[in-house]
Design a protein around this motif. Sequence first.
Motif, PDB file in Angstrom:
ATOM      1  N   ARG A  70      -7.467  -1.914  -2.004  1.00 56.39           N
ATOM      2  CA  ARG A  70      -7.694  -0.564  -2.532  1.00 56.39           C
ATOM      3  C   ARG A  70      -6.724  -0.249  -3.669  1.00 56.39           C
ATOM      4  O   ARG A  70      -7.107   0.322  -4.694  1.00 56.39           O
ATOM      5  CB  ARG A  70      -7.555   0.473  -1.432  1.00 56.39           C
ATOM      6  CG  ARG A  70      -8.677   0.452  -0.446  1.00 56.39           C
ATOM      7  CD  ARG A  70      -8.465   1.469   0.655  1.00 56.39           C
ATOM      8  NE  ARG A  70      -9.530   1.370   1.628  1.00 56.39           N
ATOM      9  CZ  ARG A  70      -9.382   1.579   2.913  1.00 56.39           C
ATOM     10  NH1 ARG A  70      -8.209   1.940   3.391  1.00 56.39           N
ATOM     11  NH2 ARG A  70     -10.400   1.462   3.730  1.00 56.39           N
ATOM     12  N   VAL A  71      -5.467  -0.641  -3.485  1.00 53.97           N
ATOM     13  CA  VAL A  71      -4.474  -0.390  -4.527  1.00 53.97           C
ATOM     14  C   VAL A  71      -4.795  -1.216  -5.765  1.00 53.97           C
ATOM     15  O   VAL A  71      -4.801  -0.701  -6.883  1.00 53.97           O
ATOM     16  CB  VAL A  71      -3.054  -0.705  -4.010  1.00 53.97           C
ATOM     17  CG1 VAL A  71      -2.039  -0.615  -5.145  1.00 53.97           C
ATOM     18  CG2 VAL A  71      -2.677   0.252  -2.891  1.00 53.97           C
ATOM     19  N   PHE A  72      -5.078  -2.505  -5.568  1.00 52.22           N
ATOM     20  CA  PHE A  72      -5.377  -3.354  -6.720  1.00 52.22           C
ATOM     21  C   PHE A  72      -6.686  -2.957  -7.397  1.00 52.22           C
ATOM     22  O   PHE A  72      -6.817  -3.088  -8.612  1.00 52.22           O
ATOM     23  CB  PHE A  72      -5.384  -4.827  -6.321  1.00 52.22           C
ATOM     24  CG  PHE A  72      -4.001  -5.351  -6.046  1.00 52.22           C
ATOM     25  CD1 PHE A  72      -3.021  -5.314  -7.025  1.00 52.22           C
ATOM     26  CD2 PHE A  72      -3.678  -5.864  -4.811  1.00 52.22           C
ATOM     27  CE1 PHE A  72      -1.744  -5.780  -6.778  1.00 52.22           C
ATOM     28  CE2 PHE A  72      -2.400  -6.343  -4.554  1.00 52.22           C
ATOM     29  CZ  PHE A  72      -1.429  -6.296  -5.544  1.00 52.22           C
ATOM     30  N   LYS A  73      -7.633  -2.448  -6.628  1.00 50.92           N
ATOM     31  CA  LYS A  73      -8.870  -1.953  -7.233  1.00 50.92           C
ATOM     32  C   LYS A  73      -8.570  -0.759  -8.127  1.00 50.92           C
ATOM     33  O   LYS A  73      -9.114  -0.635  -9.223  1.00 50.92           O
ATOM     34  CB  LYS A  73      -9.884  -1.579  -6.153  1.00 50.92           C
ATOM     35  CG  LYS A  73     -11.214  -1.144  -6.707  1.00 50.92           C
ATOM     36  CD  LYS A  73     -12.228  -0.885  -5.617  1.00 50.92           C
ATOM     37  CE  LYS A  73     -13.570  -0.479  -6.189  1.00 50.92           C
ATOM     38  NZ  LYS A  73     -14.562  -0.215  -5.163  1.00 50.92           N
ATOM     39  N   ALA A  74      -7.674   0.120  -7.671  1.00 47.72           N
ATOM     40  CA  ALA A  74      -7.282   1.271  -8.488  1.00 47.72           C
ATOM     41  C   ALA A  74      -6.596   0.817  -9.767  1.00 47.72           C
ATOM     42  O   ALA A  74      -6.763   1.430 -10.822  1.00 47.72           O
ATOM     43  CB  ALA A  74      -6.366   2.198  -7.697  1.00 47.72           C
ATOM     44  N   LEU A  75      -5.854  -0.277  -9.708  1.00 49.14           N
ATOM     45  CA  LEU A  75      -5.155  -0.782 -10.885  1.00 49.14           C
ATOM     46  C   LEU A  75      -6.020  -1.706 -11.735  1.00 49.14           C
ATOM     47  O   LEU A  75      -5.603  -2.132 -12.804  1.00 49.14           O
ATOM     48  CB  LEU A  75      -3.895  -1.538 -10.451  1.00 49.14           C
ATOM     49  CG  LEU A  75      -2.796  -0.680  -9.845  1.00 49.14           C
ATOM     50  CD1 LEU A  75      -1.669  -1.554  -9.334  1.00 49.14           C
ATOM     51  CD2 LEU A  75      -2.299   0.337 -10.848  1.00 49.14           C
TER      52      LEU A  75
ATOM     53  N   ALA B 131       4.906   9.342 -10.539  1.00 50.25           N
ATOM     54  CA  ALA B 131       4.755   8.138  -9.727  1.00 50.25           C
ATOM     55  C   ALA B 131       5.457   8.366  -8.395  1.00 50.25           C
ATOM     56  O   ALA B 131       6.526   8.984  -8.341  1.00 50.25           O
ATOM     57  CB  ALA B 131       5.367   6.937 -10.439  1.00 50.25           C
ATOM     58  N   LEU B 132       4.843   7.907  -7.319  1.00 47.55           N
ATOM     59  CA  LEU B 132       5.465   8.051  -6.003  1.00 47.55           C
ATOM     60  C   LEU B 132       6.642   7.094  -5.881  1.00 47.55           C
ATOM     61  O   LEU B 132       6.541   5.925  -6.279  1.00 47.55           O
ATOM     62  CB  LEU B 132       4.447   7.779  -4.900  1.00 47.55           C
ATOM     63  CG  LEU B 132       3.422   8.887  -4.715  1.00 47.55           C
ATOM     64  CD1 LEU B 132       2.372   8.485  -3.693  1.00 47.55           C
ATOM     65  CD2 LEU B 132       4.101  10.178  -4.270  1.00 47.55           C
ATOM     66  N   PRO B 133       7.752   7.590  -5.343  1.00 48.88           N
ATOM     67  CA  PRO B 133       8.938   6.738  -5.216  1.00 48.88           C
ATOM     68  C   PRO B 133       8.628   5.482  -4.408  1.00 48.88           C
ATOM     69  O   PRO B 133       8.049   5.537  -3.335  1.00 48.88           O
ATOM     70  CB  PRO B 133       9.934   7.627  -4.464  1.00 48.88           C
ATOM     71  CG  PRO B 133       9.459   9.017  -4.673  1.00 48.88           C
ATOM     72  CD  PRO B 133       7.967   8.923  -4.822  1.00 48.88           C
ATOM     73  N   GLY B 134       8.991   4.367  -4.955  1.00 49.39           N
ATOM     74  CA  GLY B 134       8.837   3.102  -4.252  1.00 49.39           C
ATOM     75  C   GLY B 134       7.475   2.456  -4.328  1.00 49.39           C
ATOM     76  O   GLY B 134       7.309   1.312  -3.920  1.00 49.39           O
ATOM     77  N   ALA B 135       6.458   3.152  -4.837  1.00 47.19           N
ATOM     78  CA  ALA B 135       5.108   2.582  -4.847  1.00 47.19           C
ATOM     79  C   ALA B 135       5.051   1.309  -5.680  1.00 47.19           C
ATOM     80  O   ALA B 135       4.499   0.290  -5.245  1.00 47.19           O
ATOM     81  CB  ALA B 135       4.103   3.602  -5.372  1.00 47.19           C
ATOM     82  N   LEU B 136       5.627   1.338  -6.867  1.00 47.10           N
ATOM     83  CA  LEU B 136       5.618   0.153  -7.715  1.00 47.10           C
ATOM     84  C   LEU B 136       6.547  -0.924  -7.168  1.00 47.10           C
ATOM     85  O   LEU B 136       6.251  -2.117  -7.267  1.00 47.10           O
ATOM     86  CB  LEU B 136       6.002   0.523  -9.145  1.00 47.10           C
ATOM     87  CG  LEU B 136       5.068   1.511  -9.835  1.00 47.10           C
ATOM     88  CD1 LEU B 136       5.562   1.837 -11.234  1.00 47.10           C
ATOM     89  CD2 LEU B 136       3.650   0.987  -9.874  1.00 47.10           C
ATOM     90  N   ASP B 137       7.660  -0.511  -6.562  1.00 47.66           N
ATOM     91  CA  ASP B 137       8.576  -1.483  -5.959  1.00 47.66           C
ATOM     92  C   ASP B 137       7.910  -2.220  -4.800  1.00 47.66           C
ATOM     93  O   ASP B 137       8.112  -3.419  -4.626  1.00 47.66           O
ATOM     94  CB  ASP B 137       9.846  -0.790  -5.455  1.00 47.66           C
ATOM     95  CG  ASP B 137      10.709  -0.272  -6.596  1.00 47.66           C
ATOM     96  OD1 ASP B 137      10.583  -0.791  -7.726  1.00 47.66           O
ATOM     97  OD2 ASP B 137      11.503   0.651  -6.353  1.00 47.66           O
ATOM     98  N   ARG B 138       7.106  -1.517  -4.006  1.00 48.44           N
ATOM     99  CA  ARG B 138       6.401  -2.166  -2.892  1.00 48.44           C
ATOM    100  C   ARG B 138       5.402  -3.195  -3.411  1.00 48.44           C
ATOM    101  O   ARG B 138       5.286  -4.289  -2.861  1.00 48.44           O
ATOM    102  CB  ARG B 138       5.690  -1.128  -2.023  1.00 48.44           C
ATOM    103  CG  ARG B 138       6.630  -0.373  -1.103  1.00 48.44           C
ATOM    104  CD  ARG B 138       5.871   0.492  -0.102  1.00 48.44           C
ATOM    105  NE  ARG B 138       4.985   1.465  -0.734  1.00 48.44           N
ATOM    106  CZ  ARG B 138       5.376   2.614  -1.263  1.00 48.44           C
ATOM    107  NH1 ARG B 138       6.638   2.945  -1.267  1.00 48.44           N
ATOM    108  NH2 ARG B 138       4.501   3.440  -1.790  1.00 48.44           N
ATOM    109  N   LEU B 139       4.693  -2.855  -4.483  1.00 47.92           N
ATOM    110  CA  LEU B 139       3.749  -3.814  -5.062  1.00 47.92           C
ATOM    111  C   LEU B 139       4.485  -5.023  -5.624  1.00 47.92           C
ATOM    112  O   LEU B 139       4.073  -6.160  -5.426  1.00 47.92           O
ATOM    113  CB  LEU B 139       2.921  -3.153  -6.157  1.00 47.92           C
ATOM    114  CG  LEU B 139       1.788  -2.267  -5.682  1.00 47.92           C
ATOM    115  CD1 LEU B 139       1.105  -1.617  -6.876  1.00 47.92           C
ATOM    116  CD2 LEU B 139       0.791  -3.059  -4.873  1.00 47.92           C
ATOM    117  N   ALA B 140       5.572  -4.774  -6.329  1.00 53.07           N
ATOM    118  CA  ALA B 140       6.354  -5.878  -6.889  1.00 53.07           C
ATOM    119  C   ALA B 140       6.912  -6.752  -5.772  1.00 53.07           C
ATOM    120  O   ALA B 140       6.884  -7.979  -5.858  1.00 53.07           O
ATOM    121  CB  ALA B 140       7.487  -5.337  -7.755  1.00 53.07           C
ATOM    122  N   GLY B 141       7.391  -6.128  -4.700  1.00 53.97           N
ATOM    123  CA  GLY B 141       7.917  -6.887  -3.570  1.00 53.97           C
ATOM    124  C   GLY B 141       6.849  -7.723  -2.895  1.00 53.97           C
ATOM    125  O   GLY B 141       7.106  -8.844  -2.456  1.00 53.97           O
TER     126      GLY B 141
END
Length: 137
Positions: free
Chosen positions: A34-39, A101-111
């Motif tokens: 779902r996240v990758f579809k949004a991106l 941007a929600l805190p940590g959202a991009l960090d979670r994806l990168a992780g």
Amino acid sequence: MSKQGLEVIDQDATCCPGLAAAPLDDERATELARVFKALGDPVRLRLLSMIASREGGEVCVCEMTPAFDLSQPTISHHLKLLRQAGLIDCERRGTWVYYWALPGALDRLAGFLTKPQTAGATPQTPEATPQTPEATA
């Protein structure tokens, strides 16, 4: 605005191993899809970049719309999908809506996408892999 559709993924960054750490179960794969579809749309990717890179942490929809050759309702639709994926949030102030941007959202994806490196290990590329005598003969 409707709250149906995509659900926000778990906000705890310590809960989820990275892609290379363990195979995904069905539920986690569905959440990440779902996240990758949004991106997966260039407009949404640009919108997220505009929001995440904004000094001060938030941006008005009125500042983002002129950057695209799209109508304001179309931009709002793309922003809604990013919000439903758990990447951004918003607040209405008068007639305008402000996004961040929600805190940590991009960090979670990168992780999730980062393969853990062992201490002192260097990445192996095909040309850096030592050749055995049998392979060179």
